[in-house]
Motif scaffolding. Structure first.
Motif, PDB file in Angstrom:
ATOM      1  N   ALA A 212       0.799  -1.237   0.246  1.00  0.00           N
ATOM      2  CA  ALA A 212       0.002   0.295  -0.047  1.00  0.00           C
ATOM      3  C   ALA A 212       0.953   1.239   0.369  1.00  0.00           C
ATOM      4  N   GLY A 213       0.745   2.240  -0.691  1.00  0.00           N
ATOM      5  CA  GLY A 213       1.606   3.670  -1.009  1.00  0.00           C
ATOM      6  C   GLY A 213       0.129   4.580  -0.478  1.00  0.00           C
ATOM      7  N   ILE A 214       1.288   4.970   0.845  1.00  0.00           N
ATOM      8  CA  ILE A 214      -0.102   6.540   1.056  1.00  0.00           C
ATOM      9  C   ILE A 214       1.253   7.170   0.801  1.00  0.00           C
ATOM     10  N   GLY A 215       0.425   8.443   0.137  1.00  0.00           N
ATOM     11  CA  GLY A 215       1.674   9.600   0.021  1.00  0.00           C
ATOM     12  C   GLY A 215       0.741  11.106  -0.041  1.00  0.00           C
ATOM     13  N   PRO A 216       1.440  11.960   0.426  1.00  0.00           N
ATOM     14  CA  PRO A 216       1.148  13.326   0.551  1.00  0.00           C
ATOM     15  C   PRO A 216       0.559  14.176  -0.983  1.00  0.00           C
ATOM     16  N   PHE A 217      -0.746  14.346  -0.616  1.00  0.00           N
ATOM     17  CA  PHE A 217      -1.364  15.556  -2.371  1.00  0.00           C
ATOM     18  C   PHE A 217       0.003  16.578  -2.819  1.00  0.00           C
ATOM     19  N   ILE A 218       0.157  16.863  -3.825  1.00  0.00           N
ATOM     20  CA  ILE A 218       1.270  17.790  -4.111  1.00  0.00           C
ATOM     21  C   ILE A 218       0.433  18.489  -5.350  1.00  0.00           C
ATOM     22  N   PRO A 219      -0.533  19.396  -5.777  1.00  0.00           N
ATOM     23  CA  PRO A 219      -0.863  20.437  -6.324  1.00  0.00           C
ATOM     24  C   PRO A 219       0.647  20.494  -7.356  1.00  0.00           C
ATOM     25  N   HIS A 220      -0.171  19.881  -9.224  1.00  0.00           N
ATOM     26  CA  HIS A 220      -0.063  20.253 -10.151  1.00  0.00           C
ATOM     27  C   HIS A 220      -0.413  21.577 -10.664  1.00  0.00           C
ATOM     28  N   PRO A 221       0.503  22.175 -11.376  1.00  0.00           N
ATOM     29  CA  PRO A 221       0.114  24.187 -12.203  1.00  0.00           C
ATOM     30  C   PRO A 221      -0.287  23.621 -13.088  1.00  0.00           C
ATOM     31  N   ASP A 222      -0.485  22.731 -14.016  1.00  0.00           N
ATOM     32  CA  ASP A 222      -1.247  22.788 -14.780  1.00  0.00           C
ATOM     33  C   ASP A 222      -2.400  21.717 -14.045  1.00  0.00           C
ATOM     34  N   THR A 223      -2.886  21.243 -13.203  1.00  0.00           N
ATOM     35  CA  THR A 223      -4.649  20.946 -13.109  1.00  0.00           C
ATOM     36  C   THR A 223      -5.641  21.775 -12.869  1.00  0.00           C
ATOM     37  N   LYS A 249       1.560  -7.883   7.199  1.00  0.00           N
ATOM     38  CA  LYS A 249       2.993  -8.239   6.927  1.00  0.00           C
ATOM     39  C   LYS A 249       2.939  -7.225   5.581  1.00  0.00           C
ATOM     40  N   ALA A 250       2.587  -6.510   5.235  1.00  0.00           N
ATOM     41  CA  ALA A 250       2.298  -5.834   3.711  1.00  0.00           C
ATOM     42  C   ALA A 250       3.657  -5.092   3.308  1.00  0.00           C
ATOM     43  N   ASN A 251       3.913  -4.980   2.705  1.00  0.00           N
ATOM     44  CA  ASN A 251       4.880  -3.606   2.180  1.00  0.00           C
ATOM     45  C   ASN A 251       4.360  -2.158   1.903  1.00  0.00           C
ATOM     46  N   LEU A 252       5.151  -1.854   2.760  1.00  0.00           N
ATOM     47  CA  LEU A 252       4.545  -0.372   3.293  1.00  0.00           C
ATOM     48  C   LEU A 252       6.046   0.937   2.387  1.00  0.00           C
ATOM     49  N   PRO A 253       5.498   1.374   1.535  1.00  0.00           N
ATOM     50  CA  PRO A 253       6.852   2.411   0.514  1.00  0.00           C
ATOM     51  C   PRO A 253       6.260   3.477   1.456  1.00  0.00           C
ATOM     52  N   ALA A 254       8.468   4.115   1.481  1.00  0.00           N
ATOM     53  CA  ALA A 254       8.368   5.826   2.005  1.00  0.00           C
ATOM     54  C   ALA A 254       8.272   6.165   0.270  1.00  0.00           C
ATOM     55  N   THR A 255       6.687   6.715   0.419  1.00  0.00           N
ATOM     56  CA  THR A 255       6.757   7.342  -0.565  1.00  0.00           C
ATOM     57  C   THR A 255       7.677   8.560  -1.232  1.00  0.00           C
ATOM     58  N   THR A 256       7.480   8.430  -2.677  1.00  0.00           N
ATOM     59  CA  THR A 256       8.217   9.720  -3.340  1.00  0.00           C
ATOM     60  C   THR A 256       7.529  10.914  -2.825  1.00  0.00           C
ATOM     61  N   SER A 257       6.636  11.289  -3.288  1.00  0.00           N
ATOM     62  CA  SER A 257       5.754  12.666  -2.964  1.00  0.00           C
ATOM     63  C   SER A 257       5.961  12.429  -1.711  1.00  0.00           C
ATOM     64  N   LEU A 258       6.431  12.144  -0.265  1.00  0.00           N
ATOM     65  CA  LEU A 258       6.175  12.108   1.345  1.00  0.00           C
ATOM     66  C   LEU A 258       8.046  12.964   1.389  1.00  0.00           C
ATOM     67  N   ALA A 274       7.072   1.728   8.039  1.00  0.00           N
ATOM     68  CA  ALA A 274       7.875   1.319   6.483  1.00  0.00           C
ATOM     69  C   ALA A 274       8.566   1.093   6.491  1.00  0.00           C
ATOM     70  N   ASN A 275       8.613  -0.261   4.767  1.00  0.00           N
ATOM     71  CA  ASN A 275       9.646  -1.198   4.732  1.00  0.00           C
ATOM     72  C   ASN A 275      10.016  -1.307   3.411  1.00  0.00           C
ATOM     73  N   VAL A 276       9.914  -0.492   2.291  1.00  0.00           N
ATOM     74  CA  VAL A 276       9.856  -0.111   1.238  1.00  0.00           C
ATOM     75  C   VAL A 276      10.614   1.242   0.939  1.00  0.00           C
ATOM     76  N   ILE A 277      11.174   1.364  -0.428  1.00  0.00           N
ATOM     77  CA  ILE A 277      11.415   2.408  -1.004  1.00  0.00           C
ATOM     78  C   ILE A 277      11.804   2.429  -2.269  1.00  0.00           C
ATOM     79  N   MET A 278      11.199   3.475  -2.938  1.00  0.00           N
ATOM     80  CA  MET A 278      11.706   3.031  -4.786  1.00  0.00           C
ATOM     81  C   MET A 278      13.022   4.297  -4.806  1.00  0.00           C
ATOM     82  N   ARG A 279      13.372   4.297  -6.248  1.00  0.00           N
ATOM     83  CA  ARG A 279      14.357   4.784  -6.984  1.00  0.00           C
ATOM     84  C   ARG A 279      13.939   4.903  -8.313  1.00  0.00           C
TER      85      ARG A 279
END
Length: 321
Positions: A212-223, A249-258, A274-279
């Motif tokens: 499960a990926g849980i991250g903060p909303f980040i506004p995009h200027p073209d939306t 037992k789920a894999n929970l990432p430190a989301t990129t948006s955070l 959390a126990n996952v990170i993505m690059r």
């Protein structure tokens, strides 16, 4: 601690003035359930074409300012091979909902990537059951499809081109087909309450999500949501901690948006469950164009960035994998 796993109980926990006991419990459960390993995943963003009109996303089909691209299958396989050689064990193939990449074409690419030894996660949106089944037969191990919000009214206001029930049906299909199934949601959407977040968390459990990926909303200027504030990093971490308690037992990432909002918070989340990170391993020619939300991105150096993450994880007293 005893978890009150009702909407009102979880909403009450999210509103606590002092959340530190919950963080400690989430960290304890994480350690017991999945250990001190932090999994490092490679993300390859292979197309930013998208038929959807999601009002928060920079890739939405109505954004005429988006510079569209598609990687070739050969580029995708070469990038995956470079990730494997750098030490990655999983690659996430991510795109908008791009009809050009049919299940047949994606299946061929997945088969070729699997020859490297990589596990393959796919994140390409909603598809018919037969397409998901074909990807699974071609060797796809996991599928990530965030539900974004469990509030059907809020979902409809943000997604002019789909419904929450359709999204949940896809997730349940993926689970039934044997995928390790991932969903997730954003913190800080307009009109979201602690009760909304509680329902998001309970939906993850109802589906039986493996990640499960849980991250903060980040506004995009073209939306249309360009003028809204970004989501709370503190509430994001609290939601991750409760997800760990609900899905030990789920894999929970430190989301990129955070990390985009606060790099320190991204590391802090490893003590919150959390126990996952993505690059990203997306080539430089395409990397900046995959802009779901604005982010400052540097040059892609797959080996160097993998080594940097490993050092960071060891510095936190954990084991990179």
């Amino acid at each position: 601690m005893t978890l009150n796993d009702t909407v009102s109980g979880l909403a009450g926990l999210l509103a606590l003035q002092d959340f530190s006991p919950v963080y400690r419990e989430a960290d304890r459960v994480r350690r017991e359930a999945v250990g001190d390993v932090v999994h490092i995943r490679a993300i390859l963003e292979f197309s930013n074409h998208c038929r959807r009109q999601c009002r928060y996303c920079g890739l939405n089909s109505r954004n005429a300012a988006c510079d569209r691209y598609r990687m070739t299958p050969e580029e995708m396989v070469d990038s995956a091979r470079a990730a494997w050689e750098a030490g990655y064990k999983t690659i996430v193939l991510q795109s908008g909902e791009d009809p050009f990449f049919t299940s047949a074409l994606l299946g061929e690419i997945i088969r070729e990537i699997k020859r490297t030894g990589l596990a393959v996660t796919v994140s390409c949106g909603e598809m018919p059951r037969e397409d998901y089944a074909h990807l699974r037969a071609c060797g796809a191990d996991r599928y990530l499809l965030k539900h974004e919000t469990a509030d059907p009214v809020l979902y409809d206001s943000l997604h002019p081109c789909g419904t929450l029930s359709e999204r949940i049906a896809c997730l349940k299909t993926l689970k039934a087909l044997g995928f390790e199934t991932g969903s997730g949601f954003m913190i800080g959407l307009p009109g979201q309450t602690n009760e909304t977040v509680a329902r998001d968390l309970l939906l993850l459990r109802e589906i039986g999500c493996d990640m499960a990926g849980i991250g903060p909303f980040i506004p995009h200027p073209d939306t249309p949501l360009r003028d809204l504030p970004h989501g709370s990093t503190e509430l994001t971490k609290r939601a991750v901690a409760l997800a760990r308690l609900l899905l030990p037992k789920a894999n929970l990432p430190a989301t990129t948006s955070l990390g985009v909002i606060d790099g320190k918070e991204k590391n802090d989340v490893f003590s919150c469950g959390a126990n996952v990170i993505m690059r990203k391993v997306t080539p430089d020619a395409y990397k900046q164009k995959y802009e779901i939300y604005p982010a400052a991105l540097g040059h892609t150096d797959i080996k160097a960035e993998r080594a940097e993450l490993e050092n960071m994880i060891r510095g936190l007293g954990k084991i990179p994998q």
